[in-house]
Design an enzyme around this catalytic site. Structure first.
Site, PDB file in Angstrom:
ATOM      1  N   ASN A  77      19.541  54.238  42.772  1.00 39.84           N
ATOM      2  CA  ASN A  77      19.333  54.792  41.359  1.00 39.84           C
ATOM      3  C   ASN A  77      19.408  55.977  41.618  1.00 39.84           C
ATOM      4  O   ASN A  77      18.667  56.872  42.337  1.00 39.84           O
ATOM      5  CB  ASN A  77      17.802  54.377  40.882  1.00 39.84           C
ATOM      6  CG  ASN A  77      17.636  54.856  39.523  1.00 39.84           C
ATOM      7  OD1 ASN A  77      17.979  56.076  39.136  1.00 39.84           O
ATOM      8  ND2 ASN A  77      17.035  54.023  38.598  1.00 39.84           N
ATOM      9  N   HIS A  87      17.961  60.708  39.074  1.00 43.13           N
ATOM     10  CA  HIS A  87      17.433  61.902  39.415  1.00 43.13           C
ATOM     11  C   HIS A  87      18.486  63.106  39.766  1.00 43.13           C
ATOM     12  O   HIS A  87      18.192  64.322  39.916  1.00 43.13           O
ATOM     13  CB  HIS A  87      16.327  61.939  40.433  1.00 43.13           C
ATOM     14  CG  HIS A  87      15.012  61.139  39.876  1.00 43.13           C
ATOM     15  ND1 HIS A  87      14.509  61.420  38.452  1.00 43.13           N
ATOM     16  CD2 HIS A  87      14.213  60.718  40.397  1.00 43.13           C
ATOM     17  CE1 HIS A  87      13.721  60.641  38.443  1.00 43.13           C
ATOM     18  NE2 HIS A  87      13.197  60.307  39.360  1.00 43.13           N
ATOM     19  N   HIS A 133      19.897  54.613  34.679  1.00 40.55           N
ATOM     20  CA  HIS A 133      19.273  54.133  33.314  1.00 40.55           C
ATOM     21  C   HIS A 133      19.347  55.064  32.306  1.00 40.55           C
ATOM     22  O   HIS A 133      19.234  56.185  32.175  1.00 40.55           O
ATOM     23  CB  HIS A 133      17.650  54.362  33.610  1.00 40.55           C
ATOM     24  CG  HIS A 133      16.578  53.905  32.617  1.00 40.55           C
ATOM     25  ND1 HIS A 133      15.360  53.777  32.888  1.00 40.55           N
ATOM     26  CD2 HIS A 133      16.716  53.437  31.440  1.00 40.55           C
ATOM     27  CE1 HIS A 133      14.650  53.477  31.797  1.00 40.55           C
ATOM     28  NE2 HIS A 133      15.585  53.163  30.848  1.00 40.55           N
ATOM     29  N   ARG A 150      18.455  55.935  28.890  1.00 43.54           N
ATOM     30  CA  ARG A 150      17.332  55.940  28.329  1.00 43.54           C
ATOM     31  C   ARG A 150      17.439  56.442  26.781  1.00 43.54           C
ATOM     32  O   ARG A 150      18.539  57.177  26.626  1.00 43.54           O
ATOM     33  CB  ARG A 150      16.161  56.929  28.676  1.00 43.54           C
ATOM     34  CG  ARG A 150      15.817  56.529  30.181  1.00 43.54           C
ATOM     35  CD  ARG A 150      14.327  57.531  30.549  1.00 43.54           C
ATOM     36  NE  ARG A 150      13.475  57.144  29.734  1.00 43.54           N
ATOM     37  CZ  ARG A 150      12.195  56.654  30.355  1.00 43.54           C
ATOM     38  NH1 ARG A 150      12.293  56.250  31.268  1.00 43.54           N
ATOM     39  NH2 ARG A 150      11.214  56.656  29.500  1.00 43.54           N
ATOM     40  N   ARG A 168      17.360  61.491  28.610  1.00 39.03           N
ATOM     41  CA  ARG A 168      16.460  62.622  29.189  1.00 39.03           C
ATOM     42  C   ARG A 168      17.247  62.935  30.420  1.00 39.03           C
ATOM     43  O   ARG A 168      17.251  63.961  31.240  1.00 39.03           O
ATOM     44  CB  ARG A 168      15.158  62.406  29.657  1.00 39.03           C
ATOM     45  CG  ARG A 168      14.806  61.312  30.847  1.00 39.03           C
ATOM     46  CD  ARG A 168      13.451  61.456  30.996  1.00 39.03           C
ATOM     47  NE  ARG A 168      12.501  60.831  29.836  1.00 39.03           N
ATOM     48  CZ  ARG A 168      11.366  60.285  30.108  1.00 39.03           C
ATOM     49  NH1 ARG A 168      10.891  60.168  31.213  1.00 39.03           N
ATOM     50  NH2 ARG A 168      10.689  59.812  28.971  1.00 39.03           N
ATOM     51  N   GLU A 170      20.141  50.155  33.604  1.00 43.10           N
ATOM     52  CA  GLU A 170      18.856  49.917  33.162  1.00 43.10           C
ATOM     53  C   GLU A 170      19.050  50.266  31.697  1.00 43.10           C
ATOM     54  O   GLU A 170      19.212  51.306  31.363  1.00 43.10           O
ATOM     55  CB  GLU A 170      17.748  50.548  33.906  1.00 43.10           C
ATOM     56  CG  GLU A 170      17.720  50.041  35.291  1.00 43.10           C
ATOM     57  CD  GLU A 170      16.455  51.123  36.137  1.00 43.10           C
ATOM     58  OE1 GLU A 170      15.968  51.859  35.412  1.00 43.10           O
ATOM     59  OE2 GLU A 170      16.555  50.791  37.248  1.00 43.10           O
ATOM     60  N   THR A 224       9.435  54.328  34.263  1.00 41.38           N
ATOM     61  CA  THR A 224       9.281  53.084  33.631  1.00 41.38           C
ATOM     62  C   THR A 224       7.909  52.862  34.255  1.00 41.38           C
ATOM     63  O   THR A 224       7.713  52.691  35.416  1.00 41.38           O
ATOM     64  CB  THR A 224      10.192  52.151  34.163  1.00 41.38           C
ATOM     65  OG1 THR A 224      11.563  52.622  34.059  1.00 41.38           O
ATOM     66  CG2 THR A 224      10.264  50.683  33.446  1.00 41.38           C
ATOM     67  N   GLU A 241      13.719  41.449  38.547  1.00 38.44           N
ATOM     68  CA  GLU A 241      13.275  42.505  39.316  1.00 38.44           C
ATOM     69  C   GLU A 241      11.767  42.863  39.382  1.00 38.44           C
ATOM     70  O   GLU A 241      11.536  42.979  38.391  1.00 38.44           O
ATOM     71  CB  GLU A 241      13.972  44.015  38.919  1.00 38.44           C
ATOM     72  CG  GLU A 241      13.749  45.048  39.753  1.00 38.44           C
ATOM     73  CD  GLU A 241      14.768  46.219  39.798  1.00 38.44           C
ATOM     74  OE1 GLU A 241      15.855  46.222  39.394  1.00 38.44           O
ATOM     75  OE2 GLU A 241      14.142  47.310  40.131  1.00 38.44           O
ATOM     76  N   HIS A 292      10.911  49.983  42.495  1.00 35.73           N
ATOM     77  CA  HIS A 292      10.084  51.094  41.822  1.00 35.73           C
ATOM     78  C   HIS A 292       9.034  51.357  42.867  1.00 35.73           C
ATOM     79  O   HIS A 292       8.125  50.872  43.568  1.00 35.73           O
ATOM     80  CB  HIS A 292       9.176  50.605  40.724  1.00 35.73           C
ATOM     81  CG  HIS A 292       8.731  51.767  39.656  1.00 35.73           C
ATOM     82  ND1 HIS A 292       9.529  51.974  38.618  1.00 35.73           N
ATOM     83  CD2 HIS A 292       7.767  52.492  40.098  1.00 35.73           C
ATOM     84  CE1 HIS A 292       9.070  52.993  38.186  1.00 35.73           C
ATOM     85  NE2 HIS A 292       7.942  53.503  38.954  1.00 35.73           N
TER      86      HIS A 292
HETATM   87  N1  PXP Z   1      13.971  49.601  39.128  1.00 36.51           N
HETATM   88  C1  PXP Z   1      13.437  49.932  37.755  1.00 36.51           C
HETATM   89  C2  PXP Z   1      13.570  48.796  36.868  1.00 36.51           C
HETATM   90  C3  PXP Z   1      13.071  51.395  37.562  1.00 36.51           C
HETATM   91  O1  PXP Z   1      12.901  51.536  36.382  1.00 36.51           O
HETATM   92  C4  PXP Z   1      13.345  52.239  38.178  1.00 36.51           C
HETATM   93  C5  PXP Z   1      12.852  53.558  37.963  1.00 36.51           C
HETATM   94  O2  PXP Z   1      13.639  54.234  37.280  1.00 36.51           O
HETATM   95  C6  PXP Z   1      13.698  52.012  39.961  1.00 36.51           C
HETATM   96  C7  PXP Z   1      13.642  50.585  40.131  1.00 36.51           C
HETATM   97  C8  PXP Z   1      13.764  53.081  40.866  1.00 36.51           C
HETATM   98  O3  PXP Z   1      12.443  53.323  41.137  1.00 36.51           O
HETATM   99  P1  PXP Z   1      11.956  54.565  42.027  1.00 36.51           P
HETATM  100  O4  PXP Z   1      12.817  55.818  41.295  1.00 36.51           O
HETATM  101  O5  PXP Z   1      10.717  54.931  41.990  1.00 36.51           O
HETATM  102  O6  PXP Z   1      12.636  54.262  43.357  1.00 36.51           O
END
Ligand code: PXP
Length: 252
Positions: A9, A12, A52, A54, A58, A79, A110, A160, A199
């Site tokens: 992901n 960031h 994602h 959003r 953001r 996402e 999330t 997931e 997550h």
């Molecule tokens: N999976 C989903 C559905 C998420 O919303 C997120 C956070 O955006 C992640 C995975 C990744 O989580 P993390 O950034 O904590 O690794």
């Protein structure tokens, strides 16, 4: 048995870019580049890229979705929250998969899983709509039997499992969370759903999660991006010192 895969992901990377350049998106010197991030993750062996989009935009922007879709050579997982506007964008963008997540404006990330039980009709409708576009659909759910069963009923391809509860807990509480994940994984696999998890996963807490039955894919963001700063900062400082004509100093 399928091989476990990593989806990275990169939200960031966009968070950092927006912190400086949100008001000047077209400037020639905007950085960091999401496309470079995609290339780095894929070059390192990631099986997929997750972003994602959003509702509040953001971090990831609409233009990013298009550019990343064109650049990704592995698989793009988008996402989204289940809203008309964003589902329409997802249908047009044609990612390989969509992961429906709950979205609340004030949250930092999330927070809980999607309440599939409570929104079955709406989620079934969006799932079918996305699948008609050839997009596989994943539902981001807490590891609860009722949510897994509802995910199968609405016709999702994948779940997931939300590992945030496990990641945030310690000791006996963490063991209990792990037990919930193992049970949910077994149930989902038994119902024919692909089992993914994500997550809060780190190098340090990953090990026990590998026991989730039929686990196919982990989606990891925050930790990998955080580690990238530490693992890459020395090289970036050395590069700047070299550009300044100064010697890089090796200190341990
Ligand atoms: N999976 C989903 C559905 C998420 O919303 C997120 C956070 O955006 C992640 C995975 C990744 O989580 P993390 O950034 O904590 O690794």
């Amino acid at each position: 048995m399928n091989r476990l895969e990593l989806g990275v992901n990169i939200d960031h990377v966009a968070t950092l870019r927006q912190a400086r350049y949100a008001q000047m998106p077209g400037a020639h010197h905007v950085e960091p580049s999401l496309l470079e991030a995609v290339r780095a993750c894929e070059a390192a062996g990631a099986a997929g890229i997750t972003i994602h989009l959003r509702e509040d935009r953001r971090h990831i922007q609409d233009a990013d979705v298009k550019a990343i879709r064109a650049a990704v050579r592995t698989r793009l997982n988008l996402e989204i929250g289940n809203t008309e506007e964003i589902v329409a964008i997802a249908c047009a963008a044609r990612p390989d998969s969509v992961c429906l997540v709950p979205e609340h404006r004030e949250e930092i990330t999330t927070e809980g899983g999607l309440d599939v039980v409570g929104q079955e009709a709406a989620i079934a409708a969006s799932t079918a709509r996305l699948q008609r576009e050839g997009i596989r659909v994943s539902l981001f759910i807490d590891p609860e039997a009722a949510q897994v069963a509802a995910s199968a009923r609405v016709g999702a391809d994948m779940v997931e499992l939300h590992t945030g509860g496990y990641a945030n807990a310690q000791g006996a509480e963490r063991e209990a969370e792990l037990g919930r994940l193992l049970a949910a994984g077994a149930q989902a696999a038994g119902l024919g759903l692909q089992v993914n998890a994500g997550h809060g996963i780190t190098v340090g807490n990953l090990g026990p999660l590998l026991a989730i039955p039929a686990l196919q894919e982990l989606n990891i963001g925050h930790h990998i991006i955080s580690r990238a700063l530490v693992l890459g900062l020395q090289g970036a400082v050395a590069e700047m010192l070299e550009a300044m004509g100064l010697p890089a100093v090796a200190r341990s």
